[in-house]
Every structure is written in structure tokens, then in C-alpha cells.
Design a protein around this motif. Structure first.
Motif, PDB file in Angstrom:
ATOM      1  N   LEU A 181      -1.611 124.091  -8.853  1.00  0.00           N
ATOM      2  CA  LEU A 181      -0.661 123.516  -7.851  1.00  0.00           C
ATOM      3  C   LEU A 181       0.963 123.701  -8.407  1.00  0.00           C
ATOM      4  CD1 LEU A 181      -2.547 120.528  -6.268  1.00  0.00           C
ATOM      5  CD2 LEU A 181      -2.946 123.071  -5.888  1.00  0.00           C
ATOM      6  N   LEU A 182       1.796 123.876  -7.393  1.00  0.00           N
ATOM      7  CA  LEU A 182       3.007 123.806  -7.820  1.00  0.00           C
ATOM      8  C   LEU A 182       3.608 122.413  -7.916  1.00  0.00           C
ATOM      9  CD1 LEU A 182       4.667 126.574  -5.682  1.00  0.00           C
ATOM     10  CD2 LEU A 182       4.232 126.715  -8.010  1.00  0.00           C
ATOM     11  N   PRO A 183       4.502 121.886  -8.708  1.00  0.00           N
ATOM     12  CA  PRO A 183       5.211 120.772  -8.481  1.00  0.00           C
ATOM     13  C   PRO A 183       5.358 120.081  -7.120  1.00  0.00           C
ATOM     14  CG  PRO A 183       6.092 121.686 -10.229  1.00  0.00           C
ATOM     15  CD  PRO A 183       5.251 122.750  -9.614  1.00  0.00           C
ATOM     16  N   PHE A 184       5.079 118.950  -6.820  1.00  0.00           N
ATOM     17  CA  PHE A 184       5.301 118.378  -5.435  1.00  0.00           C
ATOM     18  C   PHE A 184       6.727 118.130  -5.140  1.00  0.00           C
ATOM     19  CE2 PHE A 184       0.634 116.720  -4.923  1.00  0.00           C
ATOM     20  CZ  PHE A 184       0.254 117.827  -4.709  1.00  0.00           C
ATOM     21  N   ILE A 241       7.997 106.100  -5.862  1.00  0.00           N
ATOM     22  CA  ILE A 241       7.859 107.382  -5.295  1.00  0.00           C
ATOM     23  C   ILE A 241       7.468 108.290  -6.565  1.00  0.00           C
ATOM     24  CG2 ILE A 241       8.783 109.378  -4.280  1.00  0.00           C
ATOM     25  CD1 ILE A 241       9.867 107.656  -2.136  1.00  0.00           C
ATOM     26  N   PRO A 242       8.231 108.327  -7.803  1.00  0.00           N
ATOM     27  CA  PRO A 242       7.697 109.346  -8.799  1.00  0.00           C
ATOM     28  C   PRO A 242       6.311 109.031  -9.193  1.00  0.00           C
ATOM     29  CG  PRO A 242      10.164 108.294  -9.114  1.00  0.00           C
ATOM     30  CD  PRO A 242       9.472 107.684  -8.074  1.00  0.00           C
ATOM     31  N   SER A 243       6.087 107.798  -9.535  1.00  0.00           N
ATOM     32  CA  SER A 243       4.587 107.463 -10.017  1.00  0.00           C
ATOM     33  C   SER A 243       3.647 107.913  -8.718  1.00  0.00           C
ATOM     34  CB  SER A 243       4.320 106.155 -10.271  1.00  0.00           C
ATOM     35  OG  SER A 243       4.781 105.383  -9.394  1.00  0.00           O
ATOM     36  N   LEU A 244       4.127 107.631  -7.539  1.00  0.00           N
ATOM     37  CA  LEU A 244       3.010 108.255  -6.597  1.00  0.00           C
ATOM     38  C   LEU A 244       2.930 109.723  -6.505  1.00  0.00           C
ATOM     39  CD1 LEU A 244       1.531 107.169  -3.748  1.00  0.00           C
ATOM     40  CD2 LEU A 244       3.752 107.621  -2.683  1.00  0.00           C
ATOM     41  N   ILE A 245       3.882 109.966  -6.715  1.00  0.00           N
ATOM     42  CA  ILE A 245       3.948 111.992  -6.754  1.00  0.00           C
ATOM     43  C   ILE A 245       3.183 112.215  -7.775  1.00  0.00           C
ATOM     44  CG2 ILE A 245       5.227 113.847  -7.183  1.00  0.00           C
ATOM     45  CD1 ILE A 245       7.417 112.622  -5.861  1.00  0.00           C
ATOM     46  N   ASP A 246       3.096 111.571  -9.190  1.00  0.00           N
ATOM     47  CA  ASP A 246       2.236 112.225 -10.153  1.00  0.00           C
ATOM     48  C   ASP A 246       0.703 111.858  -9.852  1.00  0.00           C
ATOM     49  OD1 ASP A 246       4.572 112.932 -11.496  1.00  0.00           O
ATOM     50  OD2 ASP A 246       4.715 110.965 -12.880  1.00  0.00           O
ATOM     51  N   ASN A 247       0.538 110.720  -9.411  1.00  0.00           N
ATOM     52  CA  ASN A 247      -0.638 110.252  -9.236  1.00  0.00           C
ATOM     53  C   ASN A 247      -1.505 111.069  -8.342  1.00  0.00           C
ATOM     54  OD1 ASN A 247      -0.527 108.233 -11.072  1.00  0.00           O
ATOM     55  ND2 ASN A 247       0.006 106.655  -9.359  1.00  0.00           N
ATOM     56  N   SER A 248      -0.797 111.292  -6.984  1.00  0.00           N
ATOM     57  CA  SER A 248      -1.252 112.287  -6.077  1.00  0.00           C
ATOM     58  C   SER A 248      -1.640 113.692  -6.518  1.00  0.00           C
ATOM     59  CB  SER A 248      -0.207 112.342  -4.803  1.00  0.00           C
ATOM     60  OG  SER A 248      -0.273 111.161  -4.365  1.00  0.00           O
ATOM     61  N   PHE A 249      -0.652 114.329  -7.377  1.00  0.00           N
ATOM     62  CA  PHE A 249      -0.758 115.632  -7.903  1.00  0.00           C
ATOM     63  C   PHE A 249      -1.761 115.608  -8.992  1.00  0.00           C
ATOM     64  CE2 PHE A 249      -0.019 118.639 -11.282  1.00  0.00           C
ATOM     65  CZ  PHE A 249       0.415 119.682 -10.608  1.00  0.00           C
ATOM     66  N   ASP A 250      -1.891 114.763  -9.618  1.00  0.00           N
ATOM     67  CA  ASP A 250      -3.076 114.639 -10.819  1.00  0.00           C
ATOM     68  C   ASP A 250      -4.435 114.556  -9.935  1.00  0.00           C
ATOM     69  OD1 ASP A 250      -1.306 114.610 -12.830  1.00  0.00           O
ATOM     70  OD2 ASP A 250      -1.476 112.479 -13.190  1.00  0.00           O
ATOM     71  N   LEU A 251      -4.475 113.727  -9.027  1.00  0.00           N
ATOM     72  CA  LEU A 251      -5.800 113.929  -8.159  1.00  0.00           C
ATOM     73  C   LEU A 251      -6.250 114.977  -7.408  1.00  0.00           C
ATOM     74  CD1 LEU A 251      -5.605 110.284  -6.507  1.00  0.00           C
ATOM     75  CD2 LEU A 251      -7.260 111.233  -7.994  1.00  0.00           C
ATOM     76  N   MET A 252      -5.138 115.679  -6.837  1.00  0.00           N
ATOM     77  CA  MET A 252      -5.322 116.890  -6.052  1.00  0.00           C
ATOM     78  C   MET A 252      -5.522 118.173  -7.035  1.00  0.00           C
ATOM     79  SD  MET A 252      -2.760 116.487  -2.851  1.00  0.00           S
ATOM     80  CE  MET A 252      -2.978 118.185  -2.231  1.00  0.00           C
ATOM     81  N   SER A 254      -6.780 117.932  -9.991  1.00  0.00           N
ATOM     82  CA  SER A 254      -8.238 117.905 -10.739  1.00  0.00           C
ATOM     83  C   SER A 254      -9.151 118.532  -9.718  1.00  0.00           C
ATOM     84  CB  SER A 254      -8.571 116.507 -11.080  1.00  0.00           C
ATOM     85  OG  SER A 254      -9.641 116.418 -11.536  1.00  0.00           O
ATOM     86  N   SER A 255      -9.092 118.066  -8.291  1.00  0.00           N
ATOM     87  CA  SER A 255     -10.099 118.330  -7.306  1.00  0.00           C
ATOM     88  C   SER A 255      -9.909 119.971  -7.009  1.00  0.00           C
ATOM     89  CB  SER A 255      -9.715 117.571  -6.124  1.00  0.00           C
ATOM     90  OG  SER A 255     -10.069 116.360  -6.094  1.00  0.00           O
TER      91      SER A 255
END
Length: 272
Positions: A181-184, A241-252, A254-255
Motif C-alpha cells: 500500500l502507498l502512504p495514506f 489524525i497522524p496516529s489514526l492514519i498510522d493505525n488504519s494503514f497498519d491494519l489494512m 497487514s490484511s
């Protein structure tokens, strides 16, 4: 008369090329996909006016029903898990990875009611497809003018709450088939936090087992779609927002790797 004599050889040549040339199959499927989507859009335009009188998110139901059969012509099927996570009441923001124009088929496979998309402004000029996107309530942003895009997002946040709609956003911002995935980008997350609505991440498995644009490969295959649990944003501010982006990116991310590895073994890699 000469043209009539050419017809039988051409009719024989087509199945021969379909069986022997992967490059021909690639271009034929791409051409068919674009052409058929334009035809379907042409059919949907008057139906949308009859149904809703013009631009309305409710038109997405009609568009969804017209597009769902296209996967069969292309030899694709979808394996969806996590349906229960879309049974969320009220407005929310969907975020998903973005690999190619084929994403539209997966999107239409699971698109919830009263949901439309945020898309690049250039799409509105794509003939009948652009017009049907407008009629479906798609929110267009100008990616070359960040200030304009930010203003559109603010308006979209208000519309979400006032009209009780859901918005689908591709946070990578562009198509990507790199295998990661590219950075969000921040837009989708600003939108969700400003509206204080949940984010529902959706992940499409890699298309590399059946579709490789550079190698001109387009085979039949399965796309796995995993709908992840919602991420609440109530009480969050722009500082979160930065931590929200990081958490969302890591979840997606990994999946994405998990379901892509699983589906690659079932599809098998494209031969090239």
C-alpha cells in the motif's frame, strides 16, 4: 462482396487469438470493460432521471444493480468476508486500497445503501461514465489544487451529516500495483474526524495473480474483499489524525498481505 468473404476468416481468427495470445486477451478485455461500462452508463442516465429527477445518491442503487454482472464477462469472482461490519447505522467513511479501474467492480459488489464516492475531478469528463458518476452523487475533488480539495472535503462532511450518506475514499490517492500500500493521504481522515463518524476499512487482495498491466496479462481470477471492523473517531481532533492514519494503514497493510498470499495460492501467478 470482398468484405463478406473476409468475415469467416475473421470469425475464426478471434477465438484463435483468445486461446493463443495473452496480449490479445488483455487488450480485448480492457476494451470490452471500458466500452461496456460506457454502454451501461448510457442506459442508466435516463433511468436515473426517471428515478430521482437528477443528481442523487439514491441513484447508486440503480448503478450498482446494472454493473454487478460485468464480473462474469471478465472471468472474475469475489470472495467477501466481514459483511457484518457494514451493518453500521448512519453516516461513515469507507477507506480502501486502489489498484486499478477494476476496483469499481468490487466496490459495486459490496456498496452499501446511501453510499457514494470521492473521486478525481477528471472523471467527470469521461463521457457517459462521467455523467453517471455525477448523477450518482459522486464528490469530485481537484487534486492539483489542495485548497479546493480541502474546501470540498469540508462541504462533504456537512453533506454526510445533513443527508445521512456514506462516502467511499481511496486514501492512497492514486492507483497502485506495487505489491504494497502507498502512504495514506489525510483527506479521508480529516473528513471522518470533522464529521465525528466511524471509518470502515476495506481491503482488496492483490490482482497480481490474474492481472498484470505492464506484462499485458488479464486472466480469470478471484478477488478477496475483507471488510474490517469500524474505527471510531468520536472525541478525536485534528491532533489525533497522524496516529489514526498510522493505525488504519497498519491494519489494512497487514490484511492486504494476508489475503493476497491466500488468494495467490488459489489463483496462481500470471505466467509471463
Amino acid at each position: 462482396m470482398d468484405v463478406l468473404w473476409m468475415a469467416p476468416p475473421l470469425l475464426l481468427l478471434f477465438p484463435l487469438l483468445m486461446l493463443t495470445s495473452s496480449t490479445f486477451v488483455f487488450y480485448f478485455k480492457k476494451f470490452f470493460y471500458v466500452a461496456w461500462m460506457m454502454v451501461l452508463a448510457l442506459l442508466a442516465i435516463p433511468l436515473c432521471f426517471l428515478k430521482s429527477g437528477g443528481r442523487d445518491v439514491e441513484n447508486m442503487r440503480l448503478i450498482r444493480s446494472l454493473v454487478r454482472h460485468v464480473k462474469y464477462f471478465l472471468g472474475l469472482r469475489f470472495d467477501v468476508s466481514g459483511w457484518e461490519h457494514l451493518q453500521t447505522e448512519g453516516p461513515y467513511v469507507i477507506i480502501s486500497n486502489h489498484q486499478s479501474s477494476l476496483d469499481v467492480l468490487g466496490l459495486m459488489e459490496i456498496l452499501p445503501d446511501r453510499c457514494t464516492m470521492i473521486a478525481k475531478k477528471e472523471l467527470i469528463y469521461a463521457g457517459t461514465v462521467g455523467l453517471i458518476c455525477w448523477l450518482g452523487g459522486i464528490v469530485f475533488i481537484n487534486r492539483k489544487k489542495p485548497n479546493d480539495a480541502k474546501s470540498v472535503m469540508i462541504d462533504a462532511s456537512k453533506t454526510m451529516l445533513d443527508d445521512k450518506i456514506r462516502l467511499w475514499v481511496f486514501p492512497e490517492g492514486t492507483r497502485n500495483q506495487t505489491g504494497n500500500l502507498l502512504p495514506f493521504k489525510k483527506g479521508a481522515f480529516h473528513l471522518a474526524v470533522q464529521a465525528q463518524v466511524p471509518i470502515i476499512p476495506i481491503v482488496f487482495s492483490s490482482y497480481s495473480g490474474f492481472y498484470l498491466r505492464k506484462q499485458k496479462q488479464f486472466n480469470s481470477g478471484t478477488i478477496r474483499i475483507k471488510i474490517l471492523p469500524k474505527i471510531e473517531t468520536k472525541g478525536l481532533t485534528s491532533d489525533d489524525i497522524p496516529s489514526l492514519i498510522d493505525n488504519s494503514f497498519d491494519l489494512m497493510n497487514s490484511s492486504f498481505h494476508s489475503i493476497s498470499n491466500a488468494v495467490l495460492h488459489s489463483n496462481g501467478p500470471c505466467k509471463h
